[in-house]
Scaffold this active site. Structure first.
Site, PDB file in Angstrom:
ATOM      1  N   GLY A 107      82.184  82.018 -97.011  1.00  0.00           N
ATOM      2  CA  GLY A 107      81.116  81.612 -96.252  1.00  0.00           C
ATOM      3  C   GLY A 107      80.723  82.511 -95.109  1.00  0.00           C
ATOM      4  O   GLY A 107      80.434  82.308 -94.047  1.00  0.00           O
ATOM      5  N   VAL A 133      82.932  77.759-103.519  1.00  0.00           N
ATOM      6  CA  VAL A 133      84.513  77.345-103.137  1.00  0.00           C
ATOM      7  C   VAL A 133      84.844  76.067-103.690  1.00  0.00           C
ATOM      8  O   VAL A 133      86.016  75.760-104.000  1.00  0.00           O
ATOM      9  CB  VAL A 133      84.760  77.544-101.836  1.00  0.00           C
ATOM     10  CG1 VAL A 133      84.499  79.016-101.077  1.00  0.00           C
ATOM     11  CG2 VAL A 133      84.102  76.630-100.725  1.00  0.00           C
ATOM     12  N   TYR A 138      83.999  65.144 -91.916  1.00  0.00           N
ATOM     13  CA  TYR A 138      84.317  66.171 -91.348  1.00  0.00           C
ATOM     14  C   TYR A 138      85.803  66.454 -90.966  1.00  0.00           C
ATOM     15  O   TYR A 138      86.457  67.363 -91.114  1.00  0.00           O
ATOM     16  CB  TYR A 138      83.299  66.633 -90.466  1.00  0.00           C
ATOM     17  CG  TYR A 138      83.313  68.336 -90.133  1.00  0.00           C
ATOM     18  CD1 TYR A 138      82.924  69.159 -90.954  1.00  0.00           C
ATOM     19  CD2 TYR A 138      83.555  68.435 -88.562  1.00  0.00           C
ATOM     20  CE1 TYR A 138      82.963  70.459 -90.087  1.00  0.00           C
ATOM     21  CE2 TYR A 138      83.584  69.688 -88.132  1.00  0.00           C
ATOM     22  CZ  TYR A 138      83.437  70.794 -88.957  1.00  0.00           C
ATOM     23  OH  TYR A 138      83.373  72.086 -88.446  1.00  0.00           O
TER      24      TYR A 138
HETATM   25  P1  NDP Z   1      77.150  77.862 -91.010  1.00  0.00           P
HETATM   26  O1  NDP Z   1      76.304  76.651 -91.335  1.00  0.00           O
HETATM   27  O2  NDP Z   1      76.489  78.747 -89.971  1.00  0.00           O
HETATM   28  O3  NDP Z   1      77.781  78.770 -92.115  1.00  0.00           O
HETATM   29  C1  NDP Z   1      78.506  78.272 -93.285  1.00  0.00           C
HETATM   30  C2  NDP Z   1      78.675  79.283 -94.483  1.00  0.00           C
HETATM   31  O4  NDP Z   1      79.367  78.593 -95.290  1.00  0.00           O
HETATM   32  C3  NDP Z   1      77.569  79.907 -94.997  1.00  0.00           C
HETATM   33  O5  NDP Z   1      77.727  81.204 -95.346  1.00  0.00           O
HETATM   34  C4  NDP Z   1      77.279  79.073 -96.365  1.00  0.00           C
HETATM   35  O6  NDP Z   1      76.597  79.922 -97.081  1.00  0.00           O
HETATM   36  C5  NDP Z   1      78.658  78.970 -96.662  1.00  0.00           C
HETATM   37  N1  NDP Z   1      78.990  78.050 -97.430  1.00  0.00           N
HETATM   38  C6  NDP Z   1      78.724  76.388 -97.308  1.00  0.00           C
HETATM   39  N2  NDP Z   1      79.207  75.773 -98.603  1.00  0.00           N
HETATM   40  C7  NDP Z   1      79.577  76.680 -99.500  1.00  0.00           C
HETATM   41  C8  NDP Z   1      80.352  76.341-100.534  1.00  0.00           C
HETATM   42  N3  NDP Z   1      80.645  75.290-101.272  1.00  0.00           N
HETATM   43  N4  NDP Z   1      80.915  77.529-101.332  1.00  0.00           N
HETATM   44  C9  NDP Z   1      80.777  78.769-100.606  1.00  0.00           C
HETATM   45  N5  NDP Z   1      80.166  79.020 -99.352  1.00  0.00           N
HETATM   46  C10 NDP Z   1      79.682  77.866 -98.842  1.00  0.00           C
HETATM   47  O7  NDP Z   1      78.471  77.300 -90.228  1.00  0.00           O
HETATM   48  P2  NDP Z   1      79.276  78.008 -88.917  1.00  0.00           P
HETATM   49  O8  NDP Z   1      79.098  79.474 -89.113  1.00  0.00           O
HETATM   50  O9  NDP Z   1      78.911  77.358 -87.778  1.00  0.00           O
HETATM   51  O10 NDP Z   1      80.991  77.356 -89.741  1.00  0.00           O
HETATM   52  C11 NDP Z   1      81.788  78.151 -90.302  1.00  0.00           C
HETATM   53  C12 NDP Z   1      83.016  77.500 -90.371  1.00  0.00           C
HETATM   54  O11 NDP Z   1      83.539  77.231 -88.872  1.00  0.00           O
HETATM   55  C13 NDP Z   1      82.999  76.075 -90.930  1.00  0.00           C
HETATM   56  O12 NDP Z   1      84.031  75.879 -91.929  1.00  0.00           O
HETATM   57  C14 NDP Z   1      82.898  75.175 -89.860  1.00  0.00           C
HETATM   58  O13 NDP Z   1      83.289  73.917 -90.177  1.00  0.00           O
HETATM   59  C15 NDP Z   1      83.926  75.855 -88.877  1.00  0.00           C
HETATM   60  N6  NDP Z   1      83.492  75.509 -87.363  1.00  0.00           N
HETATM   61  C16 NDP Z   1      82.298  75.698 -86.804  1.00  0.00           C
HETATM   62  C17 NDP Z   1      82.230  75.128 -85.594  1.00  0.00           C
HETATM   63  C18 NDP Z   1      80.815  75.530 -84.822  1.00  0.00           C
HETATM   64  O14 NDP Z   1      80.565  75.030 -83.714  1.00  0.00           O
HETATM   65  N7  NDP Z   1      79.932  76.137 -85.379  1.00  0.00           N
HETATM   66  C19 NDP Z   1      83.211  74.712 -84.841  1.00  0.00           C
HETATM   67  C20 NDP Z   1      84.313  74.346 -85.564  1.00  0.00           C
HETATM   68  C21 NDP Z   1      84.430  74.667 -86.588  1.00  0.00           C
HETATM   69  P3  NDP Z   1      75.492  79.163 -98.270  1.00  0.00           P
HETATM   70  O15 NDP Z   1      75.133  77.902 -97.794  1.00  0.00           O
HETATM   71  O16 NDP Z   1      74.627  80.032 -98.655  1.00  0.00           O
HETATM   72  O17 NDP Z   1      76.750  78.833 -99.425  1.00  0.00           O
END
Ligand code: NDP
Length: 247
Positions: free
Chosen positions: A12, A64, A155
């Site tokens: 991601g 994933v 979540y």
């Molecule tokens: P974003 O939505 O900005 O980015 C998520 C990323 O995950 C993207 O690159 C997306 O790319 C990828 N992704 C989503 N689904 C899949 C999949 N099935 N297979 C492969 N890649 C995937 O999220 P954030 O950067 O905000 O969050 C990143 C992590 O941090 C997450 O696990 C989130 O739960 C965690 N987090 C975030 C917080 C926040 O405040 N932002 C707080 C606490 C935890 P694409 O869609 O192109 O596949």
């Protein structure tokens, strides 16, 4: 904290926290593999990061939540680089709804991506790391997995599950010198939190002792520390990066 000649996979990594983690490893001269489902955004991220570093920055497309995709990504990284030193399980999604209205698809999508996705990737790197008798795995969980959140039962369950996965894997893999830790961000400014209404954002900030939302780079710095030899005696832990939200 040089990661020269180290091979790092960040799931991601096309945007947000994952991209910041990939860029931080790249700045320390690691070879970095960015993964995600969308080739165009991954390509853009790689082009943005490559000029920062001397390591090789590549991407692999895959979902994933599918074990076959996770295995194929790790296999192709093994073919190219011959090893995996660090895996960061960062890919994650939300599908918020109150319990009464939460659809089975919303539950499944979140559990399959966040929890099963982390398991799939962790399992895929375990064999090469065990053979090498070293490795680091970092799972990006959330404060929501520790404290729950109305409207986010799916979540929160997925993120709490990642903590159990982290501790179990840490116990199972410690004898092979593979460390497994989790990082629990609070509220970080990314696309995931961009749609928060202004009022909710103000309330949220009030609940954060340090008084601001976090930045993706705040999370990246913790991930780099835990991945480095400086953290060689740390395993099975959850490190909160949340401005003091939970204590
Ligand atoms: P974003 O939505 O900005 O980015 C998520 C990323 O995950 C993207 O690159 C997306 O790319 C990828 N992704 C989503 N689904 C899949 C999949 N099935 N297979 C492969 N890649 C995937 O999220 P954030 O950067 O905000 O969050 C990143 C992590 O941090 C997450 O696990 C989130 O739960 C965690 N987090 C975030 C917080 C926040 O405040 N932002 C707080 C606490 C935890 P694409 O869609 O192109 O596949």
């Amino acid at each position: 904290m040089s990661f020269k000649e180290q091979v790092v996979i960040v799931t991601g990594a096309s945007r947000g926290i994952g991209r910041a983690i990939a860029a931080a490893f790249a700045a320390e001269n690691a070879h970095v593999v960015l993964t995600g489902r969308n080739e165009a955004t991954l390509q853009e991220a790689v082009e943005g990061i490559q000029p920062l570093c001397s390591g090789e920055i590549v991407y692999r497309v895959g979902d994933v939540s599918r074990a076959g995709d996770a295995e194929a990504i790790v296999q192709s990284v093994m073919e190219k680089f011959g090893k995996v030193d660090v895996l960061v399980n960062n890919a994650g999604i939300t599908r918020d709804n109150i319990l009464m209205r939460m659809k089975e698809e919303e539950w499944d999508a979140v559990l399959n991506t966040n929890l099963k996705g982390a398991f799939n990737c962790l399992k895929a790197v375990t064999r090469p790391m065990m053979k090498k008798r070293s490795g680091v795995i970092i799972n990006i969980t959330s404060v929501v997995g520790q404290m729950g959140n109305a409207g986010q039962a799916n979540y929160a369950a997925s993120k709490a599950g990642m903590i159990g996965l982290t501790k179990s894997a840490a116990k199972e893999l410690a004898s092979r010198h593979i460390r497994v830790n989790a990082v629990a961000p609070g509220f970080i400014e990314t696309d995931m939190t961009a749609h928060l209404p202004e009022k909710a954002r103000e309330e949220l900030v009030k609940s954060i002792p340090l008084g601001t939302l976090g930045q993706p780079e705040d999370v990246a710095r913790a991930v780099l520390f835990l991945s480095s030899p400086k953290a060689q005696y740390i395993t099975g832990q959850v490190v909160n990066v949340d401005g003091g939200m939970i204590m």
